[in-house]
Scaffold this motif. Structure first.
Motif, short mmCIF file in Angstrom:
data_model
loop_
_atom_site.label_atom_id
_atom_site.label_comp_id
_atom_site.label_asym_id
_atom_site.label_seq_id
_atom_site.Cartn_x
_atom_site.Cartn_y
_atom_site.Cartn_z
N ALA A 158 0.34 -5.21 10.79
CA ALA A 158 1.53 -4.49 10.28
C ALA A 158 1.20 -3.78 8.97
O ALA A 158 1.61 -2.64 8.73
N ARG A 159 0.42 -4.46 8.13
CA ARG A 159 0.05 -3.87 6.83
C ARG A 159 -0.79 -2.60 7.04
O ARG A 159 -0.60 -1.60 6.36
N ALA A 160 -1.73 -2.65 7.99
CA ALA A 160 -2.55 -1.47 8.27
C ALA A 160 -1.68 -0.33 8.83
O ALA A 160 -1.87 0.84 8.48
N LEU A 161 -0.71 -0.68 9.68
CA LEU A 161 0.16 0.34 10.28
C LEU A 161 1.11 0.97 9.26
O LEU A 161 1.58 2.10 9.46
N ALA A 162 1.37 0.26 8.17
CA ALA A 162 2.32 0.75 7.17
C ALA A 162 1.86 2.07 6.55
O ALA A 162 2.66 2.86 6.07
N MET A 163 0.55 2.31 6.59
CA MET A 163 0.03 3.57 6.02
C MET A 163 0.05 4.72 7.04
O MET A 163 -0.43 5.81 6.79
N GLU A 164 0.62 4.45 8.22
CA GLU A 164 0.73 5.44 9.29
C GLU A 164 -0.63 6.09 9.60
O GLU A 164 -0.78 7.31 9.57
N PRO A 165 -1.63 5.25 9.91
CA PRO A 165 -2.97 5.79 10.17
C PRO A 165 -3.04 6.54 11.48
O PRO A 165 -2.24 6.32 12.38
N ALA A 188 0.81 -1.23 0.00
CA ALA A 188 0.00 0.00 0.00
C ALA A 188 0.84 1.28 0.00
O ALA A 188 0.56 2.20 -0.78
N PRO A 189 1.89 1.37 0.84
CA PRO A 189 2.68 2.61 0.80
C PRO A 189 3.28 2.89 -0.58
O PRO A 189 3.34 4.03 -1.03
N VAL A 190 3.71 1.82 -1.27
CA VAL A 190 4.30 2.00 -2.61
C VAL A 190 3.21 2.37 -3.61
O VAL A 190 3.34 3.33 -4.39
N LEU A 191 2.12 1.62 -3.59
CA LEU A 191 1.07 1.78 -4.60
C LEU A 191 0.24 3.04 -4.36
O LEU A 191 -0.05 3.80 -5.28
N VAL A 192 -0.15 3.26 -3.09
CA VAL A 192 -1.10 4.34 -2.79
C VAL A 192 -0.37 5.65 -2.53
O VAL A 192 -0.80 6.72 -2.97
N LYS A 193 0.73 5.57 -1.79
CA LYS A 193 1.44 6.81 -1.41
C LYS A 193 2.61 7.13 -2.34
O LYS A 193 3.22 8.18 -2.21
#
Length: 253
Positions: free
Chosen positions: A161-168, A114-119
């Motif tokens: 961990a995946r959810a936290l990767a987006m720094e919510p 997600a960080p690579v694709l979305v951010k």
């Protein structure tokens, strides 16, 4: 300071069935807010409304002071475009009952995606943080494992961990342990405890009353689409005031 989540008279129907019948509640920053209640009471639906996975039929939902899913103009609400909704969702991490990991990706790749694709984050940076997050959830040695090679508890920790990767700024947990074998529940709750200690704002739909009592700051008991009782988790669980709450807790405690 804004409440992190504010629900005002939130209603949600599926066809003729009214699932949420006017939910009012507030979740403060850094609070661990637990929602308990029988199946079909509207808990998971409410959680899904917070990040606009379900659209509400009436009322208002705010996250960190911003109206979710809509723009208000005069007295009218206009639904946001998909792209705008997706931008709002970036700040809200969600962990489901089922882990929903990509089966063809390793644990590390799942967390990086997600960080690579979305951010648009650089791969090297995303990979470094993904390793740190997997370490944090106790899976530092499983970076190269595929979901099928992991236990349910490990998969759920990768999902966290995946959810936290987006720094919510907000984490939603929808019965994150209910699909797990009993002996794996503890390892997921331990990770959630650590997050709570770090000050993450969390809304947790759960059947784990021990977790709610020990870690929760607030607890609401929902039944049939309404909030029946709310308060300090220890007070509500030890001395429920409402007959419906007493009846429910007598079966689960």
């Amino acid at each position: 300071m804004n409440a992190m989540v504010k629900a005002e008279a939130v209603h949600k129907s599926f066809g003729p069935v009214e699932v949420l019948k006017g939910i009012d509640l507030e979740v403060e920053p850094r609070e661990v807010f637990c929602i308990v209640g029988p199946s079909g009471s509207g808990k998971s639906t409410f959680l899904r409304c917070i990040n606009h996975l379900e659209k509400i039929n009436a009322g208002r939902l705010y996250v960190d002071g911003t109206l979710v899913g809509y723009r208000e103009h005069g007295d009218k609400l206009y639904e946001l475009r998909d792209r705008e909704v997706a931008a709002q969702r970036r700040d809200i991490g969600m962990v489901f009952q089922r882990f929903n990991l990509f089966p063809h990706m390793t644990a590390l790749e799942n967390v990086m995606e997600a960080p690579v694709l979305v951010k648009g984050e650089a791969k090297a940076k995303a990979q470094e943080r993904a390793r740190a997050l997997l370490d944090r959830v106790g899976l530092g040695e499983k970076t190269g494992s595929y979901p099928a090679q992991l236990s349910g508890g490990q998969q759920q920790r990768v999902a966290i961990a995946r959810a936290l990767a987006m720094e919510p700024k907000l984490m939603l947990f929808d019965e994150p342990t209910s699909a797990l074998d009993p002996e794996l529940v503890g390892e997921v709750l331990d990770v959630m405890r650590d997050l709570a200690q770090d000050g993450m704002t969390m809304i947790v739909v759960t059947h784990e009353m021990g977790f709610a009592r020990e870690v929760g700051d607030s607890l609401v008991f929902m039944d049939d689409g309404v909030v029946v009782e709310s308060g300090n988790p220890r007070d509500v669980l030890n001395d429920p005031q409402h007959e419906r709450t007493k009846s429910f807790l007598s079966k689960v405690l």
